[in-house]
Design a protein around this motif. Structure first.
Motif, PDB file in Angstrom:
ATOM      1  N   SER A  68      64.010  27.045  51.200  1.00  0.00           N
ATOM      2  CA  SER A  68      64.425  27.614  52.489  1.00  0.00           C
ATOM      3  C   SER A  68      64.793  29.090  52.411  1.00  0.00           C
ATOM      4  O   SER A  68      65.332  29.638  53.382  1.00  0.00           O
ATOM      5  CB  SER A  68      65.615  26.812  53.025  1.00  0.00           C
ATOM      6  N   HIS A  69      64.494  29.753  51.291  1.00  0.00           N
ATOM      7  CA  HIS A  69      64.881  31.171  51.171  1.00  0.00           C
ATOM      8  C   HIS A  69      63.958  31.859  50.161  1.00  0.00           C
ATOM      9  O   HIS A  69      64.095  31.656  48.956  1.00  0.00           O
ATOM     10  CB  HIS A  69      66.346  31.244  50.708  1.00  0.00           C
ATOM     11  N   SER A  70      63.014  32.672  50.661  1.00  0.00           N
ATOM     12  CA  SER A  70      62.173  33.451  49.738  1.00  0.00           C
ATOM     13  C   SER A  70      61.788  34.780  50.365  1.00  0.00           C
ATOM     14  O   SER A  70      61.796  34.938  51.583  1.00  0.00           O
ATOM     15  CB  SER A  70      60.918  32.669  49.338  1.00  0.00           C
ATOM     16  N   HIS A  71      61.459  35.719  49.493  1.00  0.00           N
ATOM     17  CA  HIS A  71      61.051  37.070  49.922  1.00  0.00           C
ATOM     18  C   HIS A  71      59.695  37.354  49.270  1.00  0.00           C
ATOM     19  O   HIS A  71      59.632  38.025  48.241  1.00  0.00           O
ATOM     20  CB  HIS A  71      62.037  38.119  49.404  1.00  0.00           C
ATOM     21  N   LEU A  72      58.625  36.802  49.808  1.00  0.00           N
ATOM     22  CA  LEU A  72      57.341  36.870  49.101  1.00  0.00           C
ATOM     23  C   LEU A  72      56.421  38.003  49.538  1.00  0.00           C
ATOM     24  O   LEU A  72      55.342  38.162  48.963  1.00  0.00           O
ATOM     25  CB  LEU A  72      56.595  35.536  49.246  1.00  0.00           C
ATOM     26  N   ILE A 132      59.623  32.284  54.451  1.00  0.00           N
ATOM     27  CA  ILE A 132      59.276  33.602  53.907  1.00  0.00           C
ATOM     28  C   ILE A 132      59.878  34.694  54.786  1.00  0.00           C
ATOM     29  O   ILE A 132      59.685  34.688  56.005  1.00  0.00           O
ATOM     30  CB  ILE A 132      57.746  33.798  53.813  1.00  0.00           C
ATOM     31  N   LYS A 133      60.578  35.623  54.144  1.00  0.00           N
ATOM     32  CA  LYS A 133      61.216  36.728  54.862  1.00  0.00           C
ATOM     33  C   LYS A 133      60.395  38.009  54.731  1.00  0.00           C
ATOM     34  O   LYS A 133      59.750  38.241  53.710  1.00  0.00           O
ATOM     35  CB  LYS A 133      62.598  37.011  54.260  1.00  0.00           C
ATOM     36  N   SER A 134      60.517  38.862  55.759  1.00  0.00           N
ATOM     37  CA  SER A 134      60.097  40.255  55.618  1.00  0.00           C
ATOM     38  C   SER A 134      61.272  40.974  54.940  1.00  0.00           C
ATOM     39  O   SER A 134      62.141  40.335  54.373  1.00  0.00           O
ATOM     40  CB  SER A 134      59.814  40.860  56.994  1.00  0.00           C
ATOM     41  N   ILE A 223      71.707  33.895  57.551  1.00  0.00           N
ATOM     42  CA  ILE A 223      72.382  35.082  57.028  1.00  0.00           C
ATOM     43  C   ILE A 223      72.430  35.094  55.503  1.00  0.00           C
ATOM     44  O   ILE A 223      72.421  34.038  54.862  1.00  0.00           O
ATOM     45  CB  ILE A 223      73.826  35.146  57.625  1.00  0.00           C
ATOM     46  N   HIS A 224      72.428  36.318  54.934  1.00  0.00           N
ATOM     47  CA  HIS A 224      72.781  36.539  53.527  1.00  0.00           C
ATOM     48  C   HIS A 224      74.251  36.947  53.543  1.00  0.00           C
ATOM     49  O   HIS A 224      74.583  37.992  54.121  1.00  0.00           O
ATOM     50  CB  HIS A 224      72.010  37.716  52.941  1.00  0.00           C
ATOM     51  N   ALA A 225      75.131  36.195  52.900  1.00  0.00           N
ATOM     52  CA  ALA A 225      76.559  36.517  52.972  1.00  0.00           C
ATOM     53  C   ALA A 225      77.242  36.343  51.627  1.00  0.00           C
ATOM     54  O   ALA A 225      76.887  35.455  50.842  1.00  0.00           O
ATOM     55  CB  ALA A 225      77.239  35.605  53.999  1.00  0.00           C
ATOM     56  N   ASP A 246      73.557  31.979  53.210  1.00  0.00           N
ATOM     57  CA  ASP A 246      72.922  31.937  51.885  1.00  0.00           C
ATOM     58  C   ASP A 246      73.576  32.895  50.890  1.00  0.00           C
ATOM     59  O   ASP A 246      74.116  33.925  51.290  1.00  0.00           O
ATOM     60  CB  ASP A 246      71.446  32.295  52.034  1.00  0.00           C
ATOM     61  N   HIS A 247      73.459  32.543  49.625  1.00  0.00           N
ATOM     62  CA  HIS A 247      74.078  33.231  48.464  1.00  0.00           C
ATOM     63  C   HIS A 247      75.490  32.712  48.251  1.00  0.00           C
ATOM     64  O   HIS A 247      75.719  31.890  47.390  1.00  0.00           O
ATOM     65  CB  HIS A 247      74.089  34.765  48.579  1.00  0.00           C
ATOM     66  N   LEU A 248      76.482  33.285  48.999  1.00  0.00           N
ATOM     67  CA  LEU A 248      77.856  32.743  49.053  1.00  0.00           C
ATOM     68  C   LEU A 248      78.623  32.857  47.740  1.00  0.00           C
ATOM     69  O   LEU A 248      79.703  32.259  47.603  1.00  0.00           O
ATOM     70  CB  LEU A 248      77.830  31.257  49.504  1.00  0.00           C
ATOM     71  N   SER A 297      64.866  29.079  46.075  1.00  0.00           N
ATOM     72  CA  SER A 297      64.457  29.941  44.957  1.00  0.00           C
ATOM     73  C   SER A 297      64.933  31.373  45.114  1.00  0.00           C
ATOM     74  O   SER A 297      65.143  32.071  44.125  1.00  0.00           O
ATOM     75  CB  SER A 297      62.929  29.943  44.812  1.00  0.00           C
ATOM     76  N   ASP A 298      65.065  31.870  46.373  1.00  0.00           N
ATOM     77  CA  ASP A 298      65.329  33.295  46.611  1.00  0.00           C
ATOM     78  C   ASP A 298      64.263  34.145  45.934  1.00  0.00           C
ATOM     79  O   ASP A 298      64.532  35.274  45.509  1.00  0.00           O
ATOM     80  CB  ASP A 298      66.730  33.680  46.101  1.00  0.00           C
ATOM     81  N   CYS A 299      63.043  33.627  45.787  1.00  0.00           N
ATOM     82  CA  CYS A 299      62.033  34.372  45.024  1.00  0.00           C
ATOM     83  C   CYS A 299      61.884  35.788  45.568  1.00  0.00           C
ATOM     84  O   CYS A 299      61.582  35.985  46.738  1.00  0.00           O
ATOM     85  CB  CYS A 299      60.682  33.646  45.062  1.00  0.00           C
TER      86      CYS A 299
HETATM   87 ZN   LIG Z   1      67.512  36.692  49.860  1.00  0.00          ZN
END
Ligand SMILES: [Zn+2]
Length: 390
Positions: A68-72, A132-134, A223-225, A246-248, A297-299
């Motif tokens: 649920s969290h990647s930057h590809l 996938i995030k921009s 959110i990234h927090a 996410d992160h936390l 993964s936060d890839c």
């Molecule tokens: Zn991230």
């Protein structure tokens, strides 16, 4: 109509606590039948009238991993930065700028090929759904093309124009926030809106303004927090009904309790903890408080360059205090919750047949045999696939 029966499954992880044992809803020696891409039945008996039978003796079948969290969508890599960290340099949000430069210079096809390569890796390690995030374009045009490329691979696309303040706006960060709100968001067709709310990234006020603008445009917030420092990110996420925070890593006890009492999923990123500044036992704090927990993964090329959810499961167990069962559930059911998806993450009749078959008698081997790819085959909507496609 096409049907497949998986028979003699040594361990079947359903995540359906009403039908199997423990938090993973385990069944032994079961048969699972899929028809037209959906799960048609789960029984202990022999199948009849199916098109094909796959004997799963000695193997484990579980829901495909939901990342649920990647930057590809990026170009280049940051191997030197990783190497510097191994010599003691601290991780900061600043390294993102070098990926922004490389991404802006890259053609659409270079960005798409890089994403395809990473998605093929993810599929080979059992991922069947990915967000996938921009966030490495940081101009209206570059954020827009990043989302268009992401949309060719997944429905779970996230606008992260608020990743860092780009170099050209360092002197006037509010002008970049205005650009996001008045130009980038209105032009974006992403499903989700996300902000990196942290030291060196976006302030709580900027975060709230950007998330509200995204919501007004029809996007769903996440959110990234608290990755680098404790802040107001969790409060904002819960107040706005974000699907996930996410992160936390640096969360306070109050943040943890707030998340546990909310519908917002706590998404932990074991690959980032592994690659940067390790917060050990992080998982226990959220699990013991009763939060719904996902792992992803936060890839990305800076702080977590892995596509492997089995690696994240192993890291969650050995570094973050998860039990194996909690980690497997967080990587499947938890990820689906973090994307507000009811159709995946659980194996029960009527759900999408997104499956991973492991060359191992138990899901425990995912953590017990770290770094070994145990995936025998991955099924998306009932079809065995080896190349990622939407
Ligand atoms: Zn991230």
């Amino acid at each position: 109509m096409s049907s497949i029966a998986f028979t003699n499954i040594a361990t079947l992880v359903t995540n359906d606590v009403s039908s199997g044992d423990g938090v993973l809803g385990i069944l032994r020696e079961a048969t699972l039948v899929i028809e037209d891409g959906l799960i048609a039945s789960i029984t202990q008996g022999k199948p009849s009238g199916v098109d094909s039978v796959i004997d799963c003796a000695g193997k484990t079948l579980l829901p495909g991993f939901v990342d649920s969290h990647s930057h590809l969508i990026f170009a280049g890599d940051r191997a030197e930065e990783f190497s510097a960290r191994s010599r003691g340099q601290k991780y900061t949000a600043g390294g993102i700028a070098s990926t922004v430069d490389a991404t802006r210079e890259a053609s659409d096809s270079v960005l798409a090929h890089n994403a395809q390569r990473l998605l093929n890796e993810a599929l080979a390690s059992g991922t069947t759904t990915i967000e996938i995030k921009s966030g490495y374009g940081l101009t209206a045009a570059d954020e827009s093309r990043s989302i268009e490329i992401a949309k060719s691979f997944t429905d779970e696309t996230t606008l992260l124009a608020a990743h860092v303040i780009p170099q050209e706006f360092k002197a006037e960060p509010y002008a970049y926030v205005d650009l996001i709100i008045n130009s980038i968001i209105p032009q974006s067709s992403a499903k989700w809106i996300d902000v990196f709310c942290d030291q060196g990234a976006f302030t709580p006020e900027q975060t709230e303004a950007i998330l509200r603008a995204g919501i007004a445009h029809g996007m769903l917030p996440r959110i990234h927090a608290n990755q680098l420092s404790a802040g107001k990110g969790v409060e904002i996420a819960v107040a706005l009904g974000a699907a996930s925070a996410d992160h936390l890593s640096k969360s306070t006890t109050a943040d943890i309790e707030l998340l546990a009492s909310s519908e917002t999923v706590a998404t932990l990123l074991p690959g980032a903890e592994f690659s940067t500044h390790l917060e050990s036992n992080l998982g226990r704090k959220f699990l013991d408080a009763g939060a719904t927990v996902a792992i992803a993964s936060d890839c990305n090329p800076g702080s977590s360059y892995t596509t492997s959810m089995p690696f994240c499961i192993a890291a969650a167990v050995s570094l973050l205090g998860f039990t194996v069962e909690e980690a497997v559930r967080a990587a499947t059911f938890g990820g689906a919750k973090a994307l507000l998806r009811e159709d995946i993450g659980t194996l029960s009749v009527g759900k999408t047949a997104d499956l991973v078959l492991l060359n191992a008698p138990s899901y425990i081997h995912l953590a017990y045999r770290p770094g070994v790819n145990l995936v025998h085959s991955t099924y998306k909507s009932g079809r065995a696939v080896t190349t990622w496609q939407k």
